[in-house]
Write a protein that holds these residues in place. Structure first.
Motif, mmCIF file in Angstrom:
data_model
loop_
_atom_site.group_PDB
_atom_site.id
_atom_site.type_symbol
_atom_site.label_atom_id
_atom_site.label_comp_id
_atom_site.label_asym_id
_atom_site.label_seq_id
_atom_site.Cartn_x
_atom_site.Cartn_y
_atom_site.Cartn_z
ATOM 1 N N ALA A 175 49.361 47.153 33.427
ATOM 2 C CA ALA A 175 48.818 48.403 32.912
ATOM 3 C C ALA A 175 47.628 48.156 31.982
ATOM 4 C CB ALA A 175 49.905 49.185 32.172
ATOM 5 N N ALA A 176 47.713 47.116 31.151
ATOM 6 C CA ALA A 176 46.604 46.804 30.241
ATOM 7 C C ALA A 176 45.355 46.409 31.021
ATOM 8 C CB ALA A 176 47.023 45.683 29.289
ATOM 9 N N SER A 177 45.523 45.585 32.044
ATOM 10 C CA SER A 177 44.379 45.181 32.859
ATOM 11 C C SER A 177 43.797 46.368 33.619
ATOM 12 C CB SER A 177 44.793 44.085 33.848
ATOM 13 O OG SER A 177 45.140 42.901 33.182
ATOM 14 N N THR A 178 44.670 47.273 34.056
ATOM 15 C CA THR A 178 44.209 48.465 34.761
ATOM 16 C C THR A 178 43.406 49.365 33.837
ATOM 17 O OG1 THR A 178 46.134 48.373 36.227
ATOM 18 C CG2 THR A 178 44.945 50.464 36.105
ATOM 19 N N LEU A 183 38.121 51.629 32.128
ATOM 20 C CA LEU A 183 37.122 51.858 31.084
ATOM 21 C C LEU A 183 35.749 51.301 31.468
ATOM 22 C CD1 LEU A 183 39.289 51.121 27.921
ATOM 23 C CD2 LEU A 183 38.423 53.351 28.655
ATOM 24 N N TYR A 184 35.713 50.375 32.428
ATOM 25 C CA TYR A 184 34.444 49.875 32.960
ATOM 26 C C TYR A 184 34.028 50.602 34.234
ATOM 27 C CZ TYR A 184 34.202 45.934 29.720
ATOM 28 O OH TYR A 184 34.090 45.148 28.584
ATOM 29 N N VAL A 396 38.256 41.426 38.720
ATOM 30 C CA VAL A 396 39.458 41.073 37.967
ATOM 31 C C VAL A 396 39.059 40.860 36.508
ATOM 32 C CG1 VAL A 396 40.430 39.959 40.010
ATOM 33 C CG2 VAL A 396 39.258 38.569 38.317
ATOM 34 N N PRO A 397 40.003 40.901 35.587
ATOM 35 C CA PRO A 397 39.651 40.698 34.178
ATOM 36 C C PRO A 397 38.982 39.339 33.957
ATOM 37 C CG PRO A 397 41.866 41.596 34.352
ATOM 38 C CD PRO A 397 41.438 41.234 35.745
ATOM 39 N N GLY A 398 37.768 39.357 33.410
ATOM 40 C CA GLY A 398 37.071 38.123 33.072
ATOM 41 C C GLY A 398 36.680 37.265 34.247
ATOM 42 N N ALA A 399 36.733 37.800 35.462
ATOM 43 C CA ALA A 399 36.398 37.086 36.699
ATOM 44 C C ALA A 399 37.396 35.975 37.030
ATOM 45 C CB ALA A 399 34.972 36.502 36.653
ATOM 46 N N ASP A 400 38.521 35.914 36.323
ATOM 47 C CA ASP A 400 39.491 34.824 36.487
ATOM 48 C C ASP A 400 40.849 35.419 36.837
ATOM 49 O OD1 ASP A 400 40.923 32.502 36.414
ATOM 50 O OD2 ASP A 400 40.782 32.202 34.258
ATOM 51 N N TYR A 411 34.861 42.933 35.745
ATOM 52 C CA TYR A 411 34.497 44.344 35.623
ATOM 53 C C TYR A 411 33.036 44.484 35.182
ATOM 54 C CZ TYR A 411 39.632 44.728 35.408
ATOM 55 O OH TYR A 411 40.978 44.631 35.658
ATOM 56 N N HIS A 412 32.579 43.571 34.329
ATOM 57 C CA HIS A 412 31.194 43.607 33.867
ATOM 58 C C HIS A 412 30.216 43.450 35.036
ATOM 59 C CE1 HIS A 412 33.681 42.152 30.538
ATOM 60 N NE2 HIS A 412 32.775 42.592 29.687
ATOM 61 N N ASP A 413 30.601 42.638 36.030
ATOM 62 C CA ASP A 413 29.716 42.408 37.170
ATOM 63 C C ASP A 413 29.455 43.697 37.937
ATOM 64 O OD1 ASP A 413 29.464 39.652 36.687
ATOM 65 O OD2 ASP A 413 31.290 39.205 37.804
ATOM 66 N N VAL A 414 30.457 44.543 38.029
ATOM 67 C CA VAL A 414 30.274 45.819 38.722
ATOM 68 C C VAL A 414 29.278 46.689 37.965
ATOM 69 C CG1 VAL A 414 31.432 47.898 39.570
ATOM 70 C CG2 VAL A 414 32.589 45.673 39.720
#
Length: 467
Positions: A175-178, A183-184, A396-400, A411-414
């Motif tokens: 849920a936290a990762s979602t 938010l991004y 995915v979170p942090g690309a990892d 998410y930043h990449d998107v």
């Protein structure tokens, strides 16, 4: 049919059959070398491409790479071929077809009409005669639009799968990762979890949590637990909240049997998901993943090069009108795609072939830690794919991915891709982001703050209509 030959720089190169021509014409990759199928030299590769360019497209309707009698994927390809759709290019050689694809005449409407008339082998053959820029230019003209609770594939849009995997399937961690991903502005293609424990009961729990989240905030997206298709059938029979049915697929009957599936099982799952009618604006209910090297790793490639047999998987996907298909391009490892250059080329090939064949194609831009690749290579591929009009990418979170232990996009990449190309999320999802005060009218994501009451309700775990 066989005995193909070409003289190059005074040397005669002979190829015993069509699948050898295709294999030798492929761009260099470690999987074909591992299988003993690759060209022995650049000269042989050029000779094979010269032979391939002069072959008539219709040869692929006369000379199946895997026998019709022994392979249900071959039977599917031949039995569903639309001869009327093929007629406009039926007189062409592979080289002429490649040139036509790059012409002004081959616009989006023409390519859409042509798709049912193309076999995977035709698409793969054309791709072997193309530079990377050719693959991008043609794929960008292919428009494949699908819908469930939102619309994927519209021009000027870039969707994303939010992948909140967790090594123990902890619901709070997922849920936290979602929440982080939402938010991004990610998650419009699907919020999709790879379960660490692939059981029916665990899938029911994960799906229940995702569906509660989606309904509580009225999020116009679809959810999926990427369990085996037979588990999905059991979950649907148990009344589970299945939006999309997932399955990994490959390009031969034997390779699919290695995944524990066949066309009959996929048809059963498709029909079950259709009967639920959970979609709001469409009923495209299937989600497939593929990847170059899958058939070879299962010993089920039958001497066909890994890119061509990968394209054959898209015929399997096409039969079920999927909302989403993506190649997990660098996931299998350097035995099949050795370095960043090979991963980039494979990603562009897969996207080109999928879109040309008329499926909603995306990509997991990724690599394993033992490959000769890094995040700069992924930056290059994700940028090229967005230029090529990819329907969606995975983040995915942090690309990892800490559960599957590989590197993907963040998410930043998107955000980077959408800002750089002026691409927006799916329109229904974009409207929700604006309603939640998470995105402004210029398509820019807002930071959480005391003034964003709707967004704060999401952070606090309150429903969409909470005071």
């Amino acid at each position: 049919m066989g005995n193909f030959s070409h003289v190059f720089r005074g040397e005669t190169f002979r190829f015993p059959d069509l699948k050898t021509v295709l294999a030798r014409a492929s761009a260099r990759r470690s999987g074909d070398e591992l299988a003993g199928l690759a060209a022995a030299s650049d000269a042989e590769r050029v000779a094979a491409r010269a032979v391939l360019a002069d072959l008539p497209l219709k040869i692929f309707l006369e000379d199946p790479l895997i026998p019709y009698e022994t392979d249900e994927v071959t039977r599917l390809i031949f039995d569903t071929h639309d001869h009327a759709a093929f007629r406009p290019v039926a007189h062409m050689t592979v080289g002429q077809f490649r040139d036509w694809l790059l012409s002004y005449e081959a616009d989006s409407a023409a390519l859409t009409a042509l798709a049912p008339g193309l076999t995977p082998e035709m698409a793969a053959a054309a791709s072997k005669l193309m530079r990377n820029q050719d693959l991008i230019a043609v794929a960008r003209k292919c428009r494949v639009v699908k819908a469930f609770r939102n619309t994927v594939g519209l021009e000027g849009r870039l969707s994303s799968r939010l992948q909140p995997n967790h090594p123990t399937d902890d619901l709070k961690g997922i849920a936290a990762s979602t929440l982080d991903g939402l938010l991004y502005g990610t998650g419009d293609a699907v919020i999709g979890i790879n379960p660490a424990t692939d059981s029916v009961q665990n899938c029911l729990s994960l799906l229940s949590m995702l569906d509660d989240l989606r309904t509580r905030y009225d999020i116009p997206t679809q959810t999926c637990v990427l369990t085996h298709v037979t588990n999905s059938i059991e979950v649907m029979n148990a009344g589970g909240a299945v939006d999309l049915v997932f399955q990994s697929i490959a390009g031969s009957q034997a390779a699919n049997e290695g995944f524990g599936v066949n066309l009959s099982i996929l048809r059963e799952a498709y029909e079950a998901s259709q009967s639920l009618k959970r979609g709001a604006i469409g009923q495209d209910t299937m989600y497939f993943e593929t990847g170059q090297g899958a058939a070879l790793s299962a010993g089920a490639h039958f001497g066909v090069d890994q890119q061509t047999i990968e394209a054959r998987a898209y015929a399997v996907a096409r039969a079920f009108s999927p909302l989403l298909v993506n190649t997990v391009v660098g996931f299998i490892g350097p035995e099949y795609l050795y370095d960043g250059k090979q991963i980039i080329r494979a990603g562009l090939e897969d996207h080109f072939c999928g879109k040309l064949l008329g499926i909603s194609m995306g990509c997991d831009v990724c690599y394993t830690n033992h490959a000769e690749a890094d995040q700069d290579d992924m930056d290059t591929l994700m940028t090229l794919l967005t230029a090529a009009g990819v329907n969606f990418v995975i983040a995915v979170p942090g690309a990892d991915d800490v559960m599957l232990n590989y590197q993907s996009l963040s998410y930043h990449d998107v955000l980077y891709l959408r800002a750089t190309f002026g691409a927006r999320p799916a329109p229904e999802f974009e409207d929700w982001l604006e309603k939640m005060e998470m995105m402004d009218r210029h398509g820019r994501m807002r930071l959480p703050g005391p003034q964003n009451k709707a967004q704060n309700r999401l952070l606090l775990g309150e429903g969409q209509n909470a005071a």
